[in-house]
Scaffold this active site. Structure first.
Site, mmCIF file in Angstrom:
data_model
loop_
_atom_site.group_PDB
_atom_site.id
_atom_site.type_symbol
_atom_site.label_atom_id
_atom_site.label_comp_id
_atom_site.label_asym_id
_atom_site.label_seq_id
_atom_site.Cartn_x
_atom_site.Cartn_y
_atom_site.Cartn_z
ATOM 1 N N SER A 62 -5.442 1.844 4.905
ATOM 2 C CA SER A 62 -4.078 2.376 4.842
ATOM 3 C C SER A 62 -3.166 1.668 3.853
ATOM 4 C CB SER A 62 -3.436 2.335 6.235
ATOM 5 O OG SER A 62 -3.888 3.420 7.020
ATOM 6 N N LYS A 65 -1.430 3.639 1.200
ATOM 7 C CA LYS A 65 -0.124 4.292 1.344
ATOM 8 C C LYS A 65 0.977 3.599 0.548
ATOM 9 C CE LYS A 65 -1.065 6.311 5.917
ATOM 10 N NZ LYS A 65 -2.286 5.652 6.392
ATOM 11 N N SER A 122 2.124 4.155 10.105
ATOM 12 C CA SER A 122 1.055 4.440 9.139
ATOM 13 C C SER A 122 0.483 5.828 9.367
ATOM 14 C CB SER A 122 -0.065 3.389 9.226
ATOM 15 O OG SER A 122 -0.887 3.431 8.084
#
Length: 277
Positions: A62, A65, A122
């Site tokens: 993640s 991102k 997230s």
């Protein structure tokens, strides 16, 4: 940026050309990090202060991102969207799985709420919804992510998606994560973000999967010195945070930020004889 020894590191990078530089980074893993890769940089200059396998291509999970957030914030800067713009949820976004806020296809959220969900939770569903709104499809948005990465000098990176769920060929490096983290923090310091309990923490993003293991881009500021520490492929979440702390502690213990003047400051005045105007 000055070390507590005799070496100095020249400020040679800028926000528009974010390639990191260093003259004498610590690259012998003297901190005995267990993570697969790690880097410590000074935020304003981009100088590398500690390096451990920094160009090894690994799965970012993640932490991907960070680039998605950068493109969203740049869309806000260009007035393509506003914080109040309503964003709908497609079936594709709804079906993402992983970290999410369980968006339904009947729902709309503002960009502001989407940002909070991406940064704090997230949320994969929100990330894909934003990607589809901004570029028409997730695939088109990922192309923009790769174009932005190339422009920033992120030569170890190939994005395959906007959220970080494991996918063959979806890779980056600690070096490249430091580049995009720096770009986001320099230009959008007020973005809602992950904040740990480290003294002076300013962000930024965690990420983990069973394949990628445990990643982190962590930033902190003390006494006008801002540092970014990136950990990749830590064997556990405990080690991820411990080694990011170790990197930041190393930076704050060995470096300080000194100002020797500002742009347009008059240092002195010199009389010139026999000059012609």
């Amino acid at each position: 940026v000055w070390s507590n020894g005799s070496n100095s590191i020249k400020n040679t990078s800028s926000s528009n050309n974010a390639v990191l530089t260093s003259t004498t980074p610590n690259n012998d893993n003297s901190l005995k990090l267990e993570s697969g890769s790690a880097i410590l940089i000074e935020q304003s200059s981009g100088n590398v202060l500690y390096a451990h396998n920094i160009h090894e291509q690994l799965r970012p999970a993640s932490v991907t991102k960070v680039m998605s957030l950068l493109l969203i914030m740049e869309a806000l800067d260009s007035n393509q969207i506003s914080l109040d713009t309503p964003i709908s949820c497609s079936e594709n976004a709804h079906s993402m799985g992983g970290s999410q806020i369980w968006l339904d296809t009947t729902e709309t959220l503002t960009v502001n709420d989407m940002l909070k969900s991406i940064c704090v939770v997230s949320a994969n569903d929100c990330t894909v919804a934003m990607a589809e709104y901004l570029a028409g499809s997730e695939e088109a948005f990922v192309q923009k992510m790769n174009e932005r990465a190339k422009a920033l000098g992120m030569n170890d990176t190939c994005f395959k998606n906007c959220h970080g769920i494991d996918e063959d060929g979806h890779v980056t490096s600690a070096y490249d994560i430091a580049i995009m983290s720096r770009e986001l923090l320099l230009n959008h310091p007020d973005i809602p973000e992950f904040i740990g309990n480290y003294k002076g923490a300013t962000g930024l993003k965690t990420g983990s999967t069973s394949v990628a293991l445990y990643n982190l881009s962590a930033s902190a500021t003390r006494d006008n010195l801002s540092l970014i520490a990136v950990i990749m492929k830590a064997p556990s979440t405990k080690i991820r945070f411990a080694e990011a702390t170790k990197l930041l502690d190393y930076g704050f213990a060995n470096y300080s930020c000194k100002s020797f003047g500002s742009k347009n400051d008059i240092v002195t005045q010199v009389s010139i004889n026999k000059s012609i105007e």
